[in-house]
Write a protein that holds these residues in place. Structure first.
Motif, PDB file in Angstrom:
ATOM      1  N   ASP A   1       9.447 -10.559 -54.304  1.00  0.00           N
ATOM      2  CA  ASP A   1       8.255 -10.850 -53.902  1.00  0.00           C
ATOM      3  C   ASP A   1       7.617  -9.963 -52.933  1.00  0.00           C
ATOM      4  O   ASP A   1       6.312  -9.347 -53.202  1.00  0.00           O
ATOM      5  N   SER A   2       8.381  -9.075 -52.092  1.00  0.00           N
ATOM      6  CA  SER A   2       7.760  -8.003 -51.289  1.00  0.00           C
ATOM      7  C   SER A   2       7.359  -6.699 -52.278  1.00  0.00           C
ATOM      8  O   SER A   2       6.502  -6.262 -51.805  1.00  0.00           O
ATOM      9  N   ILE A   3       8.264  -6.459 -53.185  1.00  0.00           N
ATOM     10  CA  ILE A   3       7.800  -5.245 -54.075  1.00  0.00           C
ATOM     11  C   ILE A   3       6.498  -5.516 -54.689  1.00  0.00           C
ATOM     12  O   ILE A   3       5.741  -4.785 -55.084  1.00  0.00           O
ATOM     13  N   ALA A   4       6.544  -6.984 -55.166  1.00  0.00           N
ATOM     14  CA  ALA A   4       5.301  -7.213 -55.970  1.00  0.00           C
ATOM     15  C   ALA A   4       4.170  -6.968 -54.993  1.00  0.00           C
ATOM     16  O   ALA A   4       3.102  -6.540 -55.504  1.00  0.00           O
ATOM     17  N   ALA A   5       4.188  -7.581 -53.818  1.00  0.00           N
ATOM     18  CA  ALA A   5       2.967  -7.179 -52.942  1.00  0.00           C
ATOM     19  C   ALA A   5       2.825  -5.686 -52.650  1.00  0.00           C
ATOM     20  O   ALA A   5       1.514  -5.562 -52.540  1.00  0.00           O
ATOM     21  N   ALA A   6       3.877  -4.921 -52.779  1.00  0.00           N
ATOM     22  CA  ALA A   6       3.491  -3.570 -52.382  1.00  0.00           C
ATOM     23  C   ALA A   6       2.943  -2.800 -53.546  1.00  0.00           C
ATOM     24  O   ALA A   6       2.130  -2.115 -53.574  1.00  0.00           O
ATOM     25  N   ARG A   7       3.439  -3.375 -54.816  1.00  0.00           N
ATOM     26  CA  ARG A   7       2.511  -2.639 -55.989  1.00  0.00           C
ATOM     27  C   ARG A   7       1.360  -3.238 -55.923  1.00  0.00           C
ATOM     28  O   ARG A   7       0.454  -2.625 -56.593  1.00  0.00           O
ATOM     29  N   TRP A   8       1.068  -4.594 -55.422  1.00  0.00           N
ATOM     30  CA  TRP A   8      -0.314  -4.946 -55.588  1.00  0.00           C
ATOM     31  C   TRP A   8      -1.075  -4.200 -54.442  1.00  0.00           C
ATOM     32  O   TRP A   8      -2.505  -3.579 -54.915  1.00  0.00           O
ATOM     33  N   VAL A   9      -0.722  -3.912 -53.310  1.00  0.00           N
ATOM     34  CA  VAL A   9      -1.483  -2.891 -52.406  1.00  0.00           C
ATOM     35  C   VAL A   9      -1.696  -1.427 -53.116  1.00  0.00           C
ATOM     36  O   VAL A   9      -2.852  -1.181 -53.077  1.00  0.00           O
ATOM     37  N   GLN A  10      -0.752  -1.036 -53.847  1.00  0.00           N
ATOM     38  CA  GLN A  10      -0.986   0.432 -54.232  1.00  0.00           C
ATOM     39  C   GLN A  10      -2.064   0.222 -55.573  1.00  0.00           C
ATOM     40  O   GLN A  10      -2.886   1.016 -55.482  1.00  0.00           O
ATOM     41  N   SER A  11      -2.021  -0.784 -56.232  1.00  0.00           N
ATOM     42  CA  SER A  11      -2.902  -0.769 -57.351  1.00  0.00           C
ATOM     43  C   SER A  11      -4.453  -1.379 -56.990  1.00  0.00           C
ATOM     44  O   SER A  11      -5.172  -0.992 -57.612  1.00  0.00           O
ATOM     45  N   HIS A  12      -4.531  -1.626 -55.542  1.00  0.00           N
ATOM     46  CA  HIS A  12      -5.782  -2.254 -55.054  1.00  0.00           C
ATOM     47  C   HIS A  12      -6.262  -1.253 -53.958  1.00  0.00           C
ATOM     48  O   HIS A  12      -6.934  -1.924 -52.808  1.00  0.00           O
ATOM     49  N   ARG A  13      -5.752  -0.145 -53.764  1.00  0.00           N
ATOM     50  CA  ARG A  13      -6.139   0.791 -52.917  1.00  0.00           C
ATOM     51  C   ARG A  13      -7.948   0.937 -52.803  1.00  0.00           C
ATOM     52  O   ARG A  13      -8.329   0.902 -51.624  1.00  0.00           O
ATOM     53  N   GLN A  14      -8.231   1.141 -53.861  1.00  0.00           N
ATOM     54  CA  GLN A  14      -9.922   1.352 -53.812  1.00  0.00           C
ATOM     55  C   GLN A  14     -10.477  -0.082 -53.189  1.00  0.00           C
ATOM     56  O   GLN A  14     -11.498  -0.007 -52.502  1.00  0.00           O
ATOM     57  N   GLU A  15      -9.874  -1.284 -53.659  1.00  0.00           N
ATOM     58  CA  GLU A  15     -10.750  -2.460 -53.116  1.00  0.00           C
ATOM     59  C   GLU A  15     -10.276  -2.490 -51.570  1.00  0.00           C
ATOM     60  O   GLU A  15     -10.954  -3.200 -50.631  1.00  0.00           O
ATOM     61  N   LEU A  16      -9.291  -2.095 -51.196  1.00  0.00           N
ATOM     62  CA  LEU A  16      -8.751  -2.106 -49.701  1.00  0.00           C
ATOM     63  C   LEU A  16      -9.228  -0.957 -48.903  1.00  0.00           C
ATOM     64  O   LEU A  16      -9.372  -1.040 -47.560  1.00  0.00           O
TER      65      LEU A  16
END
Length: 312
Positions: free
Chosen positions: A127-142
């Motif tokens: 679950d945590s690495i799925a969240a980490a990958r989401w963060v990396q793939s949404h850097r522009q949005e963030l």
């Protein structure tokens, strides 16, 4: 050095975990009930906005909470809560996430995970690495692709953060620029019980026996030497992100965290270590009531800012 007297007074009001097998529903309920006392609403840091999201990974939905700071954004922090892999959620981590967001001027993405013993390894890690990958793939949005990214966590969350950057390195994924490891559990192998800091058993907030129960519940039937469980067991730490490692003198996890920092340093990975002699495990969550914990948290944020600036 003795513990901070305000912290001691607060801890005297907190129920202790009784010896023997852990009653997980009860301690989860206690954690939720203690939140208003440990982190009163009036002490919570101001942020610009808070948004709940979910990462869908197969049949699993991983909860996220995104905090945006007032003013300019300096970076992105993915923060994973502790709680022995068995306790905690986005609500219990909320005051700390707000403090980090405001103090660092970073967008903070807090994530939760399926808890043990109902969901032993690899559920929490996945679950945590799925969240980490989401963060990396949404850097522009963030906030922008140009912003530095940090992954961090406290205790069990520090374990997950350390394990995630190892896994990302080994799969050549886009990873984080810095890791923030707050009193992390990095060695869950049976021999870890022999660390002097475990033997001293000096921390009133985390007893060594309780730690062994949490570890057993999380590891389940898996091999504790798997680096996704015990980051200290990894063959090589070369190429990992620079780290800020925070420990307490009384914490049973102190020695393994120091050993991990030493390995990073030996591999020429930039590492900064802070040790507090007057605080206990979990001090960042007490920053709203304990001035010494607030000062220490401020020091952690200051040192993290310097480390991020050095590698950005």
């Amino acid at each position: 050095m003795s513990l901070d007297p305000v912290l001691q007074q607060l801890l005297a009001q907190v129920p202790t975990v009784p010896p023997g097998p852990i009653d997980y529903p009860t301690i989860r309920a206690q954690a939720a009930a203690l939140l208003p006392m440990i982190a009163p609403v009036a002490t919570r840091a101001e942020v610009k906005s808070v948004e709940d999201r979910k990462v869908v990974d197969g049949s699993v939905s991983v909860p996220l909470r995104i905090y945006r700071p007032v003013g300019d954004v300096t970076g992105i922090l993915h923060f994973i809560h502790g709680g022995g892999w068995s306790v905690g959620d986005l609500d219990t981590i909320d005051p700390t996430a707000r403090r980090l967001c405001a103090g660092l001027s970073m967008v903070v993405v807090a994530s939760s995970y399926r808890l043990s013993p109902e969901n032993p390894f690899p559920a929490g890690f996945e679950d945590s690495i799925a969240a980490a990958r989401w963060v990396q793939s949404h850097r522009q949005e963030l906030g922008g692709e140009h912003l530095p990214t940090v992954i961090g966590g406290d205790s069990a969350g520090g374990n997950l953060a350390a394990a995630i950057v190892i896994a990302m390195r080994d799969t050549a994924e886009q990873t984080f620029d810095v890791q923030l490891l707050l009193y992390p559990a990095v060695d869950l192998r049976p021999g870890a019980a022999e660390y002097p800091s475990r033997q001293r058993n000096a921390d009133p907030t985390l007893r060594a026996d309780d730690m062994s129960h949490y570890v057993d519940a999380y590891v389940g039937g898996a091999d504790a030497a798997d680096p996704r469980i015990s980051p200290l067991a990894v063959t090589s730490v070369e190429g990992l992100p620079p780290a800020l490692v925070v420990v307490q003198t009384v914490d049973p996890l102190r020695d393994e965290a120091i050993a991990y920092a030493d390995r990073l340093r030996d591999a020429v990975v930039p590492v900064d270590v802070i040790e507090f002699g007057n605080l206990t495990h979990g001090f960042v969550h007490m920053a709203g009531l304990v001035p010494a914990a607030a000062d220490a948290t401020d020091e952690v944020m200051e040192r993290l800012t310097k480390l991020v600036s050095a590698v950005a």
